[in-house]
Design a protein around this motif. Structure first.
Motif, mmCIF file in Angstrom:
data_model
loop_
_atom_site.group_PDB
_atom_site.id
_atom_site.type_symbol
_atom_site.label_atom_id
_atom_site.label_comp_id
_atom_site.label_asym_id
_atom_site.label_seq_id
_atom_site.Cartn_x
_atom_site.Cartn_y
_atom_site.Cartn_z
ATOM 1 N N THR A 1 0.853 -1.196 0.000
ATOM 2 C CA THR A 1 0.000 0.000 0.000
ATOM 3 C C THR A 1 0.890 1.249 0.000
ATOM 4 O OG1 THR A 1 -1.469 -1.268 1.422
ATOM 5 C CG2 THR A 1 -1.949 1.082 1.198
ATOM 6 N N ALA A 2 0.505 2.234 -0.794
ATOM 7 C CA ALA A 2 1.282 3.488 -0.842
ATOM 8 C C ALA A 2 1.012 4.324 0.414
ATOM 9 C CB ALA A 2 0.899 4.271 -2.093
ATOM 10 N N LEU A 3 1.930 5.251 0.675
ATOM 11 C CA LEU A 3 1.792 6.116 1.851
ATOM 12 C C LEU A 3 2.163 7.548 1.455
ATOM 13 C CD1 LEU A 3 1.420 6.154 5.027
ATOM 14 C CD2 LEU A 3 3.894 5.896 5.173
ATOM 15 N N TYR A 4 1.303 8.495 1.832
ATOM 16 C CA TYR A 4 1.578 9.912 1.542
ATOM 17 C C TYR A 4 1.347 10.702 2.823
ATOM 18 C CZ TYR A 4 0.466 14.639 -0.131
ATOM 19 O OH TYR A 4 0.411 16.009 -0.307
ATOM 20 N N CYS A 5 2.432 11.216 3.387
ATOM 21 C CA CYS A 5 2.335 11.932 4.671
ATOM 22 C C CYS A 5 2.828 13.355 4.470
ATOM 23 C CB CYS A 5 3.226 11.283 5.724
ATOM 24 S SG CYS A 5 2.826 9.579 6.015
ATOM 25 N N ALA A 6 1.954 14.318 4.605
ATOM 26 C CA ALA A 6 2.322 15.710 4.355
ATOM 27 C C ALA A 6 2.541 16.447 5.670
ATOM 28 C CB ALA A 6 1.222 16.395 3.553
ATOM 29 N N GLY B 1 9.075 13.819 16.579
ATOM 30 C CA GLY B 1 9.203 15.265 16.369
ATOM 31 C C GLY B 1 9.965 15.558 15.084
ATOM 32 N N PRO B 2 10.976 16.443 15.153
ATOM 33 C CA PRO B 2 11.694 16.863 13.946
ATOM 34 C C PRO B 2 12.426 15.726 13.215
ATOM 35 C CG PRO B 2 12.204 18.313 15.786
ATOM 36 C CD PRO B 2 11.400 17.194 16.348
ATOM 37 N N ASP B 3 12.594 14.573 13.870
ATOM 38 C CA ASP B 3 13.313 13.465 13.216
ATOM 39 C C ASP B 3 12.388 12.565 12.406
ATOM 40 O OD1 ASP B 3 15.593 14.358 14.540
ATOM 41 O OD2 ASP B 3 15.118 13.147 16.312
ATOM 42 N N CYS B 4 11.103 12.902 12.371
ATOM 43 C CA CYS B 4 10.159 11.928 11.809
ATOM 44 C C CYS B 4 10.386 11.646 10.326
ATOM 45 C CB CYS B 4 8.721 12.361 12.070
ATOM 46 S SG CYS B 4 8.217 13.817 11.176
ATOM 47 N N THR B 5 10.733 12.679 9.548
ATOM 48 C CA THR B 5 10.864 12.440 8.103
ATOM 49 C C THR B 5 12.038 11.502 7.816
ATOM 50 O OG1 THR B 5 9.845 14.536 7.552
ATOM 51 C CG2 THR B 5 11.242 13.555 5.856
ATOM 52 N N GLY C 1 9.627 24.993 8.971
ATOM 53 C CA GLY C 1 9.961 23.923 8.031
ATOM 54 C C GLY C 1 9.150 22.653 8.221
ATOM 55 N N HIS C 2 8.721 22.091 7.106
ATOM 56 C CA HIS C 2 8.063 20.774 7.093
ATOM 57 C C HIS C 2 8.576 20.002 5.879
ATOM 58 C CE1 HIS C 2 4.855 23.457 8.802
ATOM 59 N NE2 HIS C 2 4.770 22.492 9.679
ATOM 60 N N PHE C 3 8.356 18.706 5.908
ATOM 61 C CA PHE C 3 8.585 17.866 4.732
ATOM 62 C C PHE C 3 7.331 17.063 4.414
ATOM 63 C CE2 PHE C 3 13.124 18.264 5.891
ATOM 64 C CZ PHE C 3 13.658 18.544 4.643
ATOM 65 N N ASP C 4 7.111 16.836 3.129
ATOM 66 C CA ASP C 4 6.088 15.886 2.687
ATOM 67 C C ASP C 4 6.815 14.631 2.213
ATOM 68 O OD1 ASP C 4 4.402 17.993 3.094
ATOM 69 O OD2 ASP C 4 3.883 18.307 0.985
ATOM 70 N N VAL C 5 6.183 13.502 2.409
ATOM 71 C CA VAL C 5 6.789 12.215 2.051
ATOM 72 C C VAL C 5 5.796 11.403 1.224
ATOM 73 C CG1 VAL C 5 7.700 10.032 2.969
ATOM 74 C CG2 VAL C 5 8.142 12.179 4.205
ATOM 75 N N LEU C 6 6.252 10.886 0.090
ATOM 76 C CA LEU C 6 5.412 9.964 -0.701
ATOM 77 C C LEU C 6 6.196 8.676 -0.883
ATOM 78 C CD1 LEU C 6 2.983 9.275 -2.540
ATOM 79 C CD2 LEU C 6 4.272 10.263 -4.445
ATOM 80 N N GLY D 1 11.524 -1.602 0.975
ATOM 81 C CA GLY D 1 11.423 -1.710 -0.484
ATOM 82 C C GLY D 1 10.584 -0.643 -1.150
ATOM 83 N N TYR D 2 10.218 0.399 -0.444
ATOM 84 C CA TYR D 2 9.450 1.482 -1.075
ATOM 85 C C TYR D 2 10.384 2.447 -1.810
ATOM 86 C CZ TYR D 2 5.010 0.460 1.287
ATOM 87 O OH TYR D 2 3.839 -0.114 1.696
ATOM 88 N N THR D 3 9.859 3.080 -2.851
ATOM 89 C CA THR D 3 10.536 4.210 -3.476
ATOM 90 C C THR D 3 9.992 5.466 -2.799
ATOM 91 O OG1 THR D 3 10.667 3.031 -5.549
ATOM 92 C CG2 THR D 3 10.914 5.421 -5.656
ATOM 93 N N VAL D 4 10.885 6.199 -2.164
ATOM 94 C CA VAL D 4 10.424 7.325 -1.326
ATOM 95 C C VAL D 4 10.856 8.648 -1.944
ATOM 96 C CG1 VAL D 4 10.470 8.334 0.988
ATOM 97 C CG2 VAL D 4 10.676 5.845 0.715
#
Ligand SMILES: C[S@@+](CC[C@H](N)C(=O)[O-])C[C@H]1O[C@@H](n2cnc3c(N)ncnc32)[C@H](O)[C@@H]1O
Length: 267
Positions: free
Chosen positions: A139-144, A182-186, A258-263, A197-200
């Motif tokens: 399953t894909a994951l998208y966390c903004a 916290g800030p280390d989550c990304t 600052g934030h990061f989005d992750v797909l 095995g995901y492409t991130v």
């Protein structure tokens, strides 16, 4: 659980939408559009920590359609508000559930799992367990909008660095999932997903706040000041001085958080 008011979620939503990396969001939607499933022709999207439906609104603005939205949140009031706002126009299944009980989350048949402003609240154990469950089904994951620990204020104040360091310590406290990343989550999320095995892909999604965000800035400054106390090495006078300076400069300054989005897409 930390509790989040409808007022606060509404207040941050415009800044969140502006900040969200549109290219990553579009890639997530493109991937969803290409997923084929004869058993379930409607794509199923599960939004974790859905609140009042900010992800639904953001992705719909960017072109999402024909989706079944499973909104999961522990806070029934927020889910009721999401249903009140969108229940007539979208296919919504609402689940009042604790995300910590990963084995019971309604992920069956999901094509993509989404979250916004959630991953900085969770622990490493939570991320490991979530990825264990979703990677088994590819399953894909998208966390903004994952906070990255940076905040730049203009004009600067001599206590900015000390306040930020204290705030970031607070961000690592337990927010209902064990010690928060916290800030280390990304970084943690990216590594854990790649190991499975995901492409991130990651992209920056900073809040860029100015005088026209005065209400959000006021709440942000008050929230930062309330979160930190003398345990973090700042005394009351210093904190009051910093807070007064920040409030008095809202109309002639700016703030970048600052934030990061992750797909993460399965291979
Ligand atoms: C920062 S808010 C983000 C809400 C929404 N995604 C948005 O962007 O507006 C975090 C959300 O996670 C939910 N939450 C926090 N801890 C939770 C838990 N243990 N189980 C389920 N939901 C939780 C909160 O109720 C809240 O709606």
């Amino acid at each position: 659980m930390s509790s989040f008011s409808i007022t606060w979620l509404d207040l941050r939503e415009n800044a969140d939408f502006a900040a969200r990396d549109k290219s990553l969001a579009t890639q997530a939607l493109d991937w969803l559009g290409q997923a084929t499933d004869p058993i379930s022709p409607d794509r199923i999207i599960v939004d974790l920590g859905a609140g009042t439906g900010a992800t639904l609104r953001a992705l719909t603005k960017l072109g999402a359609n024909n989706l079944v939205w499973r909104l999961v949140d522990l806070d029934g009031k927020l889910l009721d508000e999401a249903l009140r706002r969108h229940g007539k126009n979208y296919l919504i299944e609402d689940y009042q559930a604790d995300l910590n009980v990963i084995g019971e989350l309604p992920l069956t048949g999901a094509h993509i799992i989404t979250a916004s402003a959630l991953m900085d609240l969770v622990s490493a154990e939570f991320i490991d367990a979530l990825i264990d469950r979703i990677s088994a089904h590819k399953t894909a994951l998208y966390c903004a909008l994952n906070y990255d620990g940076t905040t730049q204020w203009i004009p600067a104040h001599p206590l900015d660095e000390k306040v930020l360091s204290a705030f970031n310590q607070d961000q690592r406290k337990d927010k209902g999932f064990g010690p928060a990343l916290g800030p280390d989550c990304t970084e943690y999320l990216t590594q854990a997903l790649e190991n499975r095995g995901y492409t991130v892909s990651i992209a920056q999604s900073p809040w860029q706040l100015m005088a026209n965000d005065a209400q959000l800035l006021t709440e942000l400054i008050n929230g930062i000041a309330a979160a930190i106390d003398e345990d973090y090495g700042l005394n009351t006078n210093e904190l009051t001085e910093w807070k007064n300076f920040r409030i008095s400069n809202i109309n002639n300054g700016s703030c970048v958080v600052g934030h990061f989005d992750v797909l993460a897409l399965p291979r």
